[in-house]
Enzyme design. Structure first.
Site, short mmCIF file in Angstrom:
data_model
loop_
_atom_site.label_atom_id
_atom_site.label_comp_id
_atom_site.label_asym_id
_atom_site.label_seq_id
_atom_site.Cartn_x
_atom_site.Cartn_y
_atom_site.Cartn_z
N HIS A 123 0.81 -1.48 0.08
CA HIS A 123 0.01 0.18 -0.18
C HIS A 123 0.80 1.33 0.37
CE1 HIS A 123 -4.25 -0.58 -0.47
NE2 HIS A 123 -4.66 0.90 0.44
N GLY A 168 -2.94 -1.05 -8.67
CA GLY A 168 -2.44 -2.13 -8.70
C GLY A 168 -3.41 -3.38 -8.81
N TYR A 220 -12.12 -11.20 -2.97
CA TYR A 220 -11.58 -10.57 -3.28
C TYR A 220 -10.57 -9.87 -1.95
CZ TYR A 220 -8.34 -6.99 -5.98
OH TYR A 220 -8.13 -5.36 -5.92
#
Length: 367
Positions: free
Chosen positions: A196, A206, A238
């Site tokens: 991050h 990403g 996810y």
């Protein structure tokens, strides 16, 4: 909650025996899709609806609410309230970053400086533009419900002092040859999300990296493979599979999820690409018959590239006179290729819509 200490790359605990079937199916599906892509004469134009869909859905995962149709309407001169306008600008920035990245990778490879450039484009003139676009963070961030404190976060990425070395290791891993390029793409995406490295926009960068890295690894002949439709529909899985890496150090659930996503999306993309290609050939033939124009192919390309437009778009794209452009639009309307979604009045020009392509782009052909 303390900042996460990322594992070194390459991961050492991937159980290939548990994902061998997923690896085989994903590679086979992606190869079939890429074979179809290689038969598309001008994928940049013909498949622009899929690029727009990716920009919309990847941004939607982060909270934007604009649709593909609204993005095209906005580009055709339609106006919206400030919130919607901002959403649309975020989507257009994502599309611009994706397009420029694809051009960039034809002559070079993904590096950290390149990632910063993409982030600067992504955050231009939108929410988060005050969060140091194009610069990796130098303060701690965290992930959790809006407004939560670090102690309440669901995940705290690496501390700023550990970020630089972790990013260098991530960059070096890009040149590593993992056993399978799709598995490596899964790791590249996940590790980026774990690090991050920006204050905002990490998810979109990403996800944008997925087709770019598949292209760099020669798993694709052109970087036009988008996963956000699957990730958006399976958002909880996810995030849960990504979290399994940081919570237990187990990469296998995430990689399995990612490979299944590729398999599903490749098959879906094949169906959508075939529909678009079929519509293109049918539309081009009809336009030749009804217009008898030497600009028939250019006209077909123009409405596929931007299926919602004003007549000025055709004038500029085809280099034709104003009366000729109006006559072409009239003929396309009479033959139900175009519809008018806003009649011209005063200084406002008519806005035309190629609804057959919009239906495919928005998935209505699959319902």
């Amino acid at each position: 909650m303390t900042p996460y200490t990322p594992e070194h790359l390459p991961p050492q605990n991937i159980k290939y025996e548990d994902i061998i079937s997923d690896v085989g199916q994903a590679n086979a599906a992606l190869a079939r899709y890429d074979g179809l892509l290689q038969g598309v004469i001008n994928p940049g134009i013909l498949l622009s609806p899929m690029t727009n869909e990716e920009a919309v859905l990847s941004s939607r995962i982060e909270g934007t609410q604009a649709t593909i149709e609204e993005v095209w309407e906005h580009e055709a001169g339609q106006t919206y309230d400030l919130g919607k306008e901002t959403d649309i600008q975020e989507i257009k920035n994502y599309r611009k970053a994706l397009t420029l990245a694809s051009e960039h990778l034809s002559s070079t490879s993904i590096r950290l400086g390149f990632i910063r450039q993409l982030h600067e484009i992504l955050m231009d003139s939108v929410r988060g533009q005050d969060k140091h676009p194009g610069h990796f963070r130098t303060t701690q961030n965290w992930i959790g419900p809006k407004g939560c404190q670090m102690e309440e976060a669901s995940f705290v990425p690496p501390a700023p002092h550990a970020l630089e070395n972790a990013l260098i290791e991530w960059e070096n891993y890009l040149s590593f040859n993992e056993k399978d390029p799709l598995v490596q793409t899964a790791i590249v995406h996940a590790q980026f999300e774990i690090l991050h490295p920006f204050h905002d926009g990490n998810g979109r960068i990403g996800r944008l990296l997925i087709p770019l890295y598949l292209y760099q690894k020669k798993a694709l002949s052109t970087p036009m493979f988008y996963l956000s439709a699957y990730l958006e529909k399976n958002r909880e899985s996810y995030y849960a599979s990504l979290k399994s890496i940081s919570s237990s150090g187990n990469w296998t659930p995430w990689i399995s999820f990612f490979l299944k996503a590729i398999t599903f999306q490749a098959k879906s993309n094949i169906d959508k690409t075939k529909l678009i290609m079929s519509l293109y050939e049918e539309t081009k033939k009809t336009i030749v018959e009804i217009t008898k124009s030497p600009n028939s192919t250019l006209l077909t390309d123009a409405i596929f590239n931007r299926p919602i437009f004003q007549v000025n778009y055709l004038i500029q794209k085809l280099g034709i006179a104003v009366p000729t452009a109006h006559q072409l639009c009239r003929k396309l309307k009479e033959n139900n290729i175009l519809k008018t979604i806003r009649e011209g009045a005063g200084r406002k020009a008519s806005i035309y819509c190629f609804s057959d392509l919009l239906n495919i782009a928005e998935g209505k052909e699959f319902m």
